[in-house]
Motif scaffolding. Structure first.
Motif, mmCIF file in Angstrom:
data_model
loop_
_atom_site.group_PDB
_atom_site.id
_atom_site.type_symbol
_atom_site.label_atom_id
_atom_site.label_comp_id
_atom_site.label_asym_id
_atom_site.label_seq_id
_atom_site.Cartn_x
_atom_site.Cartn_y
_atom_site.Cartn_z
ATOM 1 N N VAL A 166 0.830 -1.208 0.000
ATOM 2 C CA VAL A 166 0.000 0.000 0.000
ATOM 3 C C VAL A 166 0.867 1.261 0.000
ATOM 4 C CG1 VAL A 166 -1.688 1.321 1.338
ATOM 5 C CG2 VAL A 166 -1.945 -1.143 1.113
ATOM 6 N N ASN A 167 1.979 1.238 0.723
ATOM 7 C CA ASN A 167 2.835 2.421 0.799
ATOM 8 C C ASN A 167 3.378 2.808 -0.577
ATOM 9 O OD1 ASN A 167 2.495 2.535 3.593
ATOM 10 N ND2 ASN A 167 4.264 1.219 3.974
ATOM 11 N N ALA A 168 3.770 1.820 -1.354
ATOM 12 C CA ALA A 168 4.277 2.098 -2.698
ATOM 13 C C ALA A 168 3.191 2.726 -3.564
ATOM 14 C CB ALA A 168 4.788 0.809 -3.341
ATOM 15 N N ALA A 169 1.957 2.241 -3.430
ATOM 16 C CA ALA A 169 0.847 2.809 -4.199
ATOM 17 C C ALA A 169 0.589 4.261 -3.780
ATOM 18 C CB ALA A 169 -0.414 1.961 -3.998
ATOM 19 N N ILE A 170 0.668 4.543 -2.471
ATOM 20 C CA ILE A 170 0.433 5.901 -1.981
ATOM 21 C C ILE A 170 1.510 6.848 -2.503
ATOM 22 C CG2 ILE A 170 0.447 7.338 0.097
ATOM 23 C CD1 ILE A 170 -0.933 5.029 1.558
ATOM 24 N N ILE A 171 2.768 6.442 -2.445
ATOM 25 C CA ILE A 171 3.867 7.286 -2.918
ATOM 26 C C ILE A 171 3.721 7.578 -4.403
ATOM 27 C CG2 ILE A 171 6.358 7.345 -3.333
ATOM 28 C CD1 ILE A 171 6.682 5.692 -0.760
#
Length: 299
Positions: A166-171
């Motif tokens: 999820v963090n990669a998608a948010i960034i």
């Protein structure tokens, strides 16, 4: 005869000669075109959501089973909550990072404001898919970030937690929509009356107090616009989660795409889309009301 002809005009024809009538005549072709392109597909999707499908056979009898599945099945409910979390997080992160940039261009850009806006928007001339793949290269197991950390001795081996979550998608989403947040914020800051800031300074307000009491409340419309511009499309993004999110970053749009694609279950996909649209509208309205309340509180 001319008087008789003028008197025989209908109220509708007389209205068309007014400024309002001429305005409506001018905008009616694009308005009709926009309605056909926007409302037409929505009507089709809503209609499909109340039907059922058995393989390739569509039963057009009314049913709520699709909505029951969309709102009660754990997999779709979890994906919807994750999508809302990602979209709201991306919207606020993007606006928080974009506001200082917009403020700098507006207050410190001087005669180079146009150049700064040009520099900001140049990276977004490239394709959306290319920008996503660039972040995949940066965050990958042997990507730029891991190689840099290895070279500096910060880590002993590449981190696998930088991508496919999820963090990669948010960034990635925050970067992809940054320019769309900067522009409305810049416009809102440009409309700010600078004399109010000068008056507050003369009365003894410091920079922080002037920002909290004047700049921030008066640019609230730009903040709301930036949040909506980023948040609403982010919920429907399925390319970014698929490329950099992995199994832990899948969102509701991916499930909708599967239903309309491989699963060939248009009614369920339509119900998922309509449910998401309604819930996102409610969340967006709640955010607008919250910001409006905070604005009144600051005043």
């Amino acid at each position: 005869m001319p008087a008789a002809r003028a008197g025989s005009r209908t109220p509708g024809s007389r209205w068309l000669q007014t400024e309002a009538g001429k305005g409506w005549v001018t905008i009616s072709p694009p308005l009709i075109y926009a309605l056909l392109l926007l409302i037409g597909p929505i009507i089709v999707i809503v209609a499909n959501s109340f039907w059922s499908q058995d393989y390739l056979t569509i039963d057009r009898s009314f049913t709520l089973e699709n909505y029951k599945a969309a709102l009660t099945e754990p997999i779709y409910r979890d994906l919807l909550f994750r999508s809302l979390f990602v979209s709201v997080t991306v919207a606020f992160v993007t606006v928080i990072l974009a506001y200082p940039v917009a403020w700098f261009v507006s207050f410190r850009g001087g005669r180079y404001k146009g150049l700064w806006l040009f520099i900001i928007t140049v990276p977004f001339w490239s394709g959306y898919l290319l920008r996503i793949l660039s972040w995949k290269v940066i965050l990958g197991y042997k990507g730029v970030l891991n190689e840099t950390l290895l070279y500096l001795g910060v880590i002993a081996e590449p981190l696998s937690s930088l991508i496919y979550n999820v963090n990669a998608a948010i960034i990635t989403l925050a970067h992809s929509w940054a320019a769309f947040a900067i522009l409305p914020l810049f416009v809102s800051l440009e409309k700010l009356d600078r004399s109010l800031l000068e008056a507050a300074a003369d009365l003894g307000d410091g920079p922080v107090r002037r920002f909290l009491r004047i700049t921030l409340p008066l640019t609230a419309p730009g903040i709301i616009a930036a949040l909506m511009i980023v948040m609403i499309p982010t919920v429907g993004d399925y390319v970014t989660p698929k490329l950099v999110g992995g199994k832990d970053g899948v969102m509701i749009a991916n499930a909708i795409q599967v239903q309309f694609g491989k699963a060939s279950n248009w009614p369920l996909g339509a119900a998922l889309a309509v449910s998401t649209m309604v819930i996102v509208t409610m969340v967006a309205g709640a955010i607008v009301l919250l910001i409006a309340g905070l604005k009144r509180l600051v005043k």
